[in-house]
Design a protein around this motif. Structure first.
Motif, PDB file in Angstrom:
ATOM      1  N   LEU A  71     -26.512 -37.220  33.155  1.00  0.00           N
ATOM      2  CA  LEU A  71     -26.564 -38.223  32.060  1.00  0.00           C
ATOM      3  C   LEU A  71     -27.650 -39.124  32.468  1.00  0.00           C
ATOM      4  O   LEU A  71     -28.072 -39.673  31.497  1.00  0.00           O
ATOM      5  N   ARG A  72     -28.111 -39.393  33.764  1.00  0.00           N
ATOM      6  CA  ARG A  72     -29.062 -40.295  34.105  1.00  0.00           C
ATOM      7  C   ARG A  72     -30.338 -39.961  33.764  1.00  0.00           C
ATOM      8  O   ARG A  72     -31.161 -40.560  33.079  1.00  0.00           O
ATOM      9  N   SER A  73     -30.701 -38.328  33.848  1.00  0.00           N
ATOM     10  CA  SER A  73     -31.954 -37.871  33.307  1.00  0.00           C
ATOM     11  C   SER A  73     -31.806 -37.662  31.797  1.00  0.00           C
ATOM     12  O   SER A  73     -32.981 -38.088  31.200  1.00  0.00           O
ATOM     13  N   LEU A  74     -30.839 -37.686  31.044  1.00  0.00           N
ATOM     14  CA  LEU A  74     -30.814 -37.735  29.800  1.00  0.00           C
ATOM     15  C   LEU A  74     -31.100 -39.058  29.187  1.00  0.00           C
ATOM     16  O   LEU A  74     -31.967 -39.414  28.202  1.00  0.00           O
ATOM     17  N   TRP A  75     -30.731 -40.170  29.980  1.00  0.00           N
ATOM     18  CA  TRP A  75     -31.067 -41.523  29.525  1.00  0.00           C
ATOM     19  C   TRP A  75     -32.339 -41.787  29.659  1.00  0.00           C
ATOM     20  O   TRP A  75     -33.092 -42.360  29.045  1.00  0.00           O
ATOM     21  N   ASN A  76     -32.983 -41.292  30.892  1.00  0.00           N
ATOM     22  CA  ASN A  76     -34.522 -41.414  31.409  1.00  0.00           C
ATOM     23  C   ASN A  76     -35.403 -40.969  30.004  1.00  0.00           C
ATOM     24  O   ASN A  76     -36.235 -41.499  29.786  1.00  0.00           O
ATOM     25  N   SER A  77     -34.855 -39.909  29.627  1.00  0.00           N
ATOM     26  CA  SER A  77     -35.883 -39.177  28.516  1.00  0.00           C
ATOM     27  C   SER A  77     -35.629 -39.862  27.205  1.00  0.00           C
ATOM     28  O   SER A  77     -36.576 -40.060  26.561  1.00  0.00           O
ATOM     29  N   ILE A  78     -34.455 -40.401  27.201  1.00  0.00           N
ATOM     30  CA  ILE A  78     -34.379 -41.163  25.788  1.00  0.00           C
ATOM     31  C   ILE A  78     -35.171 -42.384  25.779  1.00  0.00           C
ATOM     32  O   ILE A  78     -35.830 -42.830  25.061  1.00  0.00           O
ATOM     33  N   PHE A  79     -35.055 -43.126  27.271  1.00  0.00           N
ATOM     34  CA  PHE A  79     -35.992 -44.383  27.181  1.00  0.00           C
ATOM     35  C   PHE A  79     -37.073 -44.053  27.129  1.00  0.00           C
ATOM     36  O   PHE A  79     -38.004 -44.911  26.398  1.00  0.00           O
ATOM     37  N   ILE A  80     -37.873 -42.772  27.847  1.00  0.00           N
ATOM     38  CA  ILE A  80     -39.285 -42.602  27.597  1.00  0.00           C
ATOM     39  C   ILE A  80     -39.727 -42.223  26.256  1.00  0.00           C
ATOM     40  O   ILE A  80     -40.643 -42.702  25.718  1.00  0.00           O
ATOM     41  N   THR A  81     -38.943 -41.536  25.469  1.00  0.00           N
ATOM     42  CA  THR A  81     -39.358 -41.118  24.278  1.00  0.00           C
ATOM     43  C   THR A  81     -39.273 -42.438  23.237  1.00  0.00           C
ATOM     44  O   THR A  81     -40.225 -42.499  22.294  1.00  0.00           O
ATOM     45  N   VAL A  82     -38.242 -43.201  23.390  1.00  0.00           N
ATOM     46  CA  VAL A  82     -38.097 -44.369  22.463  1.00  0.00           C
ATOM     47  C   VAL A  82     -39.065 -45.414  22.552  1.00  0.00           C
ATOM     48  O   VAL A  82     -39.783 -45.895  21.890  1.00  0.00           O
ATOM     49  N   VAL A  83     -39.491 -45.752  23.748  1.00  0.00           N
ATOM     50  CA  VAL A  83     -40.614 -46.713  24.254  1.00  0.00           C
ATOM     51  C   VAL A  83     -41.850 -46.270  24.131  1.00  0.00           C
ATOM     52  O   VAL A  83     -42.814 -46.869  23.268  1.00  0.00           O
ATOM     53  N   GLY A  84     -41.972 -44.935  24.345  1.00  0.00           N
ATOM     54  CA  GLY A  84     -43.572 -44.383  24.282  1.00  0.00           C
ATOM     55  C   GLY A  84     -43.773 -44.333  22.926  1.00  0.00           C
ATOM     56  O   GLY A  84     -44.837 -44.230  22.419  1.00  0.00           O
TER      57      GLY A  84
END
Length: 288
Positions: A71-84
């Motif tokens: 779940l943490r890695s999934l959130w990290n990917s979402i954060f990276i994708t949205v902000v990037g």
């Protein structure tokens, strides 16, 4: 008559070839889906099958609920994708709009500067030294910031902006709109195809990025910073490091479930933007 017959034969051959090609793409997906819902016992006995012999959703429960690392890695990917992706759109539109203005001092230099980076790059070692030298390593910004600008996206968007009717921009300027208002209220609302193309290119790139985390994030000391693709790569190499060495744990099902979870967001987003993606690439790649 001969031409009509040859066209029918050509269409039939095309349909057959496309059907076979589509089947070759869909078959591995079907096998992965089937394996992700199979029990450990049935998978060890039958291996990959199109239809699971024994149906079980434990792998998805483990990936999405039981294991906080996923779940943490999934959130990290979402954060990276949205902000990037947001930063990419901002940087690309600002740079591209400026390049369309003939009164911009040094316009040719900036265009050449963007194009030059497409042809020549420093390589992995200088890239690593720059990112670590400014203190971005061991953080998600080491992945986001270097990927928040793209020369290809800038050139694509610049060509699209340059093809917009000049009279429309002049009318807005005559009404007293400055460059910021023209960009926000005139250019961007009429440029959704190319913006959607940039969003799709960037989102897929950020979501699938595993090499950046491999370079800049210590997977032992900072496991909570790993995005889903980096964690998935580690799982595929050594699933026991994630799920443990319990013989009753359906490790293969968990690996396949993780693949499905990591792939599903892009599979959902792509059809929504595909229409604009095609128009954006065609219109942005050709300058009249």
């Amino acid at each position: 008559m001969v031409r009509v017959k040859s066209e029918k034969i050509f269409n039939v051959v095309n349909i057959i070839l496309i059907s076979l090609l589509s089947l070759s793409f869909l078959l591995p997906v079907a096998l992965i889906l089937s394996a992700s819902v199979s029990t450990a016992a049935s998978f060890s006995q039958y291996g990959y099958t199109l239809i699971p012999k024994e149906f079980d959703l434990f792998a998805y429960e483990y990936v999405l609920v039981s294991n906080p690392l996923f779940l943490r890695s999934l959130w990290n990917s979402i954060f990276i994708t949205v902000v990037g992706t947001f930063l990419m759109v901002v940087n690309t539109t600002l740079f591209s709009y400026a390049l369309t203005k003939k009164e911009l001092v040094g316009r040719k230099f900036f265009s050449f500067y963007a194009m030059f980076t497409m042809l020549f790059a420093g390589g992995t070692i200088p890239y690593y030294l720059v990112v670590t030298g400014i203190g971005l390593d061991q953080s998600l910004w080491a992945i986001i910031l270097p990927g928040s600008v793209s020369a290809w996206n800038i050139l694509l968007t610049r060509n699209f902006f340059a093809n917009l009717p000049e009279s429309m921009l002049e009318a807005a300027e005559l009404d007293g709109a400055g460059h910021v208002n023209v960009l926000l209220r005139v250019v961007l609302p009429t440029s959704f195809p190319v913006i959607a193309t940039v969003i799709l290119f960037t989102a897929v790139g950020f979501w699938n990025n595993w090499f950046g985390p491999l370079l800049f994030i210590d997977s032992v000391k900072n496991r909570d910073l790993l995005p889903i693709q980096a964690l998935l790569r580690e799982m595929l190499n050594n699933v026991e490091s994630i799920v443990g060495s319990n013989p009753n744990m359906p490790s293969e099902a968990i690996k396949n479930a993780a693949v499905v979870v990591a792939t599903l967001p892009i599979v959902i987003v792509y059809p929504l933007l595909q229409k604009y993606f095609i128009n954006g690439v065609i219109l942005g790649s050709v300058k009249e």
